[in-house]
Structure formats: structure tokens, C-alpha cells
Design a protein around this motif. Sequence first.
Motif, PDB file in Angstrom:
ATOM      1  N   ASP A  17       0.821  -1.222   0.000  1.00 52.71           N
ATOM      2  CA  ASP A  17       0.000   0.000   0.000  1.00 52.71           C
ATOM      3  C   ASP A  17       0.848   1.263   0.000  1.00 52.71           C
ATOM      4  N   ARG A  18       1.964   1.208  -0.694  1.00 53.29           N
ATOM      5  CA  ARG A  18       2.807   2.401  -0.810  1.00 53.29           C
ATOM      6  C   ARG A  18       2.593   3.038  -2.181  1.00 53.29           C
ATOM      7  N   LEU A  19       2.686   4.373  -2.208  1.00 54.34           N
ATOM      8  CA  LEU A  19       2.377   5.121  -3.423  1.00 54.34           C
ATOM      9  C   LEU A  19       3.587   5.211  -4.343  1.00 54.34           C
ATOM     10  N   GLN A  20       3.259   5.238  -5.640  1.00 53.66           N
ATOM     11  CA  GLN A  20       4.290   5.392  -6.664  1.00 53.66           C
ATOM     12  C   GLN A  20       3.766   6.341  -7.731  1.00 53.66           C
ATOM     13  N   SER A  21       4.551   7.341  -8.110  1.00 50.04           N
ATOM     14  CA  SER A  21       4.148   8.334  -9.106  1.00 50.04           C
ATOM     15  C   SER A  21       4.409   7.805 -10.507  1.00 50.04           C
ATOM     16  N   VAL A  22       3.368   7.829 -11.361  1.00 53.15           N
ATOM     17  CA  VAL A  22       3.465   7.322 -12.734  1.00 53.15           C
ATOM     18  C   VAL A  22       2.890   8.379 -13.674  1.00 53.15           C
ATOM     19  N   ALA A  23       3.583   8.639 -14.769  1.00 60.64           N
ATOM     20  CA  ALA A  23       3.131   9.630 -15.753  1.00 60.64           C
ATOM     21  C   ALA A  23       2.055   9.033 -16.653  1.00 60.64           C
ATOM     22  N   VAL A  24       1.043   9.836 -16.984  1.00 58.83           N
ATOM     23  CA  VAL A  24      -0.032   9.431 -17.892  1.00 58.83           C
ATOM     24  C   VAL A  24      -0.260  10.552 -18.904  1.00 58.83           C
ATOM     25  N   ASP A  25      -0.975  10.235 -19.984  1.00 60.29           N
ATOM     26  CA  ASP A  25      -1.336  11.222 -21.006  1.00 60.29           C
ATOM     27  C   ASP A  25      -2.748  11.722 -20.729  1.00 60.29           C
ATOM     28  N   LEU A  26      -2.884  13.021 -20.528  1.00 64.66           N
ATOM     29  CA  LEU A  26      -4.189  13.634 -20.319  1.00 64.66           C
ATOM     30  C   LEU A  26      -4.763  13.997 -21.691  1.00 64.66           C
ATOM     31  N   LEU A  27      -5.853  13.323 -22.076  1.00 61.97           N
ATOM     32  CA  LEU A  27      -6.414  13.509 -23.416  1.00 61.97           C
ATOM     33  C   LEU A  27      -7.501  14.577 -23.471  1.00 61.97           C
ATOM     34  N   ARG A  28      -8.416  14.578 -22.520  1.00 62.10           N
ATOM     35  CA  ARG A  28      -9.529  15.531 -22.551  1.00 62.10           C
ATOM     36  C   ARG A  28      -9.875  15.950 -21.121  1.00 62.10           C
ATOM     37  N   ARG A  29     -10.490  17.095 -21.006  1.00 61.44           N
ATOM     38  CA  ARG A  29     -11.086  17.544 -19.753  1.00 61.44           C
ATOM     39  C   ARG A  29     -12.594  17.561 -19.934  1.00 61.44           C
ATOM     40  N   GLN A  30     -13.300  16.912 -19.009  1.00 64.87           N
ATOM     41  CA  GLN A  30     -14.741  16.808 -19.059  1.00 64.87           C
ATOM     42  C   GLN A  30     -15.325  17.364 -17.763  1.00 64.87           C
ATOM     43  N   GLY A  31     -15.426  18.685 -17.661  1.00 59.85           N
ATOM     44  CA  GLY A  31     -15.919  19.301 -16.442  1.00 59.85           C
ATOM     45  C   GLY A  31     -14.944  19.090 -15.298  1.00 59.85           C
ATOM     46  N   ASP A  32     -15.400  18.400 -14.239  1.00 65.73           N
ATOM     47  CA  ASP A  32     -14.541  18.112 -13.095  1.00 65.73           C
ATOM     48  C   ASP A  32     -13.764  16.821 -13.271  1.00 65.73           C
ATOM     49  N   ASP A  33     -13.908  16.161 -14.422  1.00 62.08           N
ATOM     50  CA  ASP A  33     -13.208  14.903 -14.693  1.00 62.08           C
ATOM     51  C   ASP A  33     -12.247  15.089 -15.856  1.00 62.08           C
ATOM     52  N   VAL A  34     -11.370  14.116 -16.010  1.00 60.09           N
ATOM     53  CA  VAL A  34     -10.429  14.105 -17.131  1.00 60.09           C
ATOM     54  C   VAL A  34     -10.392  12.701 -17.712  1.00 60.09           C
ATOM     55  N   ILE A  35     -10.025  12.626 -18.983  1.00 58.85           N
ATOM     56  CA  ILE A  35      -9.840  11.340 -19.657  1.00 58.85           C
ATOM     57  C   ILE A  35      -8.339  11.130 -19.828  1.00 58.85           C
TER      58      ILE A  35
END
Length: 485
Positions: free
Chosen positions: A374-392
Amino acid sequence: MRFLRRSLMGVFLLSVTLVLLAWAGNMVREAVTARLNEEPRNFPQRERVLAVNVITLEPQTITPVLTVFGELRSQRTLDLRSATSGTVLEASDALVEGGAVTQGQLLLTIDPVEAQAALDRVRADLQDAQAELRDAERSLLLEQDELSAAQEQANLRAQAVTRARDLQERGVGTAATVETAELAASSAQAAVLTRRQALASAQARIDQATTRLARAEISVSEAERDLSDTEVFAAFDGVLADVSISPGGRVTANELIAQLVDPTRLEVAFRVSTSQYARLLDGDGTLITAPVRVALDVSGVNLVAEGQITREGASVGTGQTGRLLFARLDSSPGFRPGDFVTVSIDEPQLDRVALVSATAVSADGTVLVVGDEDRLQSVAVDLLRRQGDDVIITVRGLAGQTIVAERSPLLGDGIKVNPIRPGGSETEPAEPEMIALDADRRAKLIAFVNEGRMPDEVKARIIGQLEQEEVSSETVARLESRMGS
């Protein structure tokens, strides 16, 4: 004697004082020595575990929705203008702001006196032109007859010349007779030429009369059209706007009377950025006919209509950016041209992506994955769209992984967390290990608790646990760590 007794008393008190000082100094020395010889207490630091909301990334196909603002327009809008000038005699009851009219309905009647007088004048001119043409045609017939008679006369004179020459050759006639016959024949030919010229003039007169008749007919047609223009009719079914005339008023030629709008054929015009426009193109670079939804919030009640994109603006426009797009609405009850609406456009589908809260992605485009222990690890992702308060985001390599749904400044690489999954609760803690204590160890722990600076209820609860046959190993370890043993 009294002096000796007081001296002995003073010596005795001084001796007692010195003994007490020596005893106190010895106690202080022993206490300091004992304190210095004691082993330092070890209070181990416990790791802080934070509870976080998590979600599991599952690859899915999502249709992004592009939200912009636009303005409704009517595809059929007509300016009603007066073709002639004059006084308004009659006006329809529907000739008011917002009046509904049907195709062919009479809206306005302008005083036709001047137009009727002009029509009567040109009709009289037309009659003159027709009479002139008839007279020219009769003159032509007469000229043709006169030409025929002159031609016959010339033929007879030519025959007389022939006879006179025959008689001269026989010796019966004289040269004077022949010469007279030739002069008569020449005069007859001149008369034929004159009749031909008169015939040509008659034909030219017919041409002129025909042209004059055509001009008169054109004038009559224009006068009739001017007379018909004194009545204004609705070109199609619609609603009137910007009405600026009433019965008794006077209008001038080309004056705007009202505007006829078709409220059933609406379209929405909206502007998108260049990057958003690029996402609405197909492989050939052609604008796709993407479906759209138009919403208008009216006092908490949303009016919604659907349609599809039909075309784009020919140019960007001075001082503008992006692209101007137009979408036709299939059915739009309650909408009116000029409404400022919210336009939602369905973009092409995206495969193997996930919809997450915007708080799950940091400004540098990374997410926190819950890994081993249960330890955190930072991973990069591609942000494709913003949908209001959410993102794809892309799920590439993270399918089935659990990420933090709501980041905070306290979270980072290596931090241990207690995941809280949607619809559930915190992870159930493992059952504590229980151990049995011998009498001596139990007595030491109870004595330490009694001597400690804890509230009485806390002491009672801990002593109650220690008096059990089996005690939590975590409780025992915590107490012994504080005892320094």
C-alpha cells in the motif's frame, strides 16, 4: 557557666547543620550518578498511514463531449420592405411584434392611387402604339400596291420602246418616236424606284411602331408590378419581428417594414478553438457531421434540442480565432433566434482510456499508483480531454491498477496509505497478535501503568487488558518501549 553552655549549644547546632548538608549533598550526588548511569529510553517512531480514496483503472471506450457556447439563428429570415411609397391603407392584425403569419397572407396595403394612375397612362400609351402599328401595316400594304402598279407601268413602257425600235428598223418609225418611248420608260423606272423607297419607309415605320409597342407593353408590365407591390404578402410561414409600421403611416420606397423569421428552421452558430476543430476532422481533413445537443436553462427548466454539424465558416474573421461552425437542429420547441445556448458536441470515440476525477492527476501529468504494501508510486499518464470536473487519461500499462482519486500535498512517492475504495470502507486491519504473559512481566507492566501520568479511565482500560490471559503484542511492545526495557 552560662557562656560555656551557650558555646556548646552553638557548636552542637553547627555540627548538626554540617551533617545535614553533607547528607543532602550525598543524596544529590547519588541521584545524579544514578541518572547518568541509567540507559536512555527509546521511543521508536511509528510510521504515519494516511487514508485515501482510490479507484481502479479499467480500460474502456469513451465518447468525449466538447462543451462550448453558441447563438441560435434562423435559416430563413426575410426583410419585408416596401417597393413603392405611399400611405398605408390597411394592415393585417398579425402585423405586430411576434405575430404569426402563413405563406401568402396579406400583411399590408399601400394607397394604390398613384400606381393605378401610372398604369392607366401607360395603357393609353400602349393603345397609341397599337394604333400606330396598325396604321403602319396599312401604309405598307398601300406602298406594296403602288410599287406593283409602278412596276407594271415600267413594263409597259419597256414594251413600247421595243415596238418603237422595231418600227424604226422597218423604216416605218422615226428616231424621235423611239427617243420619246425611251424617255417614258426611264420615267417609269424612276417611279418604280420611288415606290421602292416609299415601301422601305413603310417597313421602317412598322419596325418603329413594333418597338414602340414593345416599350409600351414593358411600361404596362412595370406599372402593373408597381400596382401589385402596393400589397405586401408573407413569403413563407413564420413570425414577424421589428415591426415599424401601422395603418395611416407613410412609407417610402425600400423602407424596412418588418422582418419575417421562420422559427422552425433553426441552427446554432458556435466557435471552437483550432485544437478542438482539429479533433472534429476525419482522416481526409473533412469536418465530420458530429451530433450536437443544445441546452437552454430557462428558470431552472432546461430546453434541449438535438442536431448535427452541417458546415463551417468560410473565413476566421478579423480579430477572431478558432473556427466558426454551424449545426442544424432537428426539432427545437421553445427556442428562438438569438438565444444564447450551451452546445455539447460528441467527439470521435477514444479506446483504452479511463475517466477519472481531475484531482487524481497532478499539474505535471502524473498519478499516484497504490503499489506493494500500500505504498504510493508516481506514474506519468497522457491527459487527453477535460470533461468538467473529470479528465480522460490513457490506461497504457496501468490497466487494473489502483490510483489515488483525490491527491493532497501530504501524498507522494513511498507514502504508505490505507485505501478506501468506492462504495466501501477502509481496509479492515489485521487481527492483532495475542501473547501470554508470565506473572513477573505482567506485574512490571501493571506497576508502570499505575505510576504513569495517564487519566484514570485509560489506566483502568489498559490494566484490564493486562489482567487478561492473553494480551495484544502491540500493547505490550508499546508499554515496554516506554519503560526503556
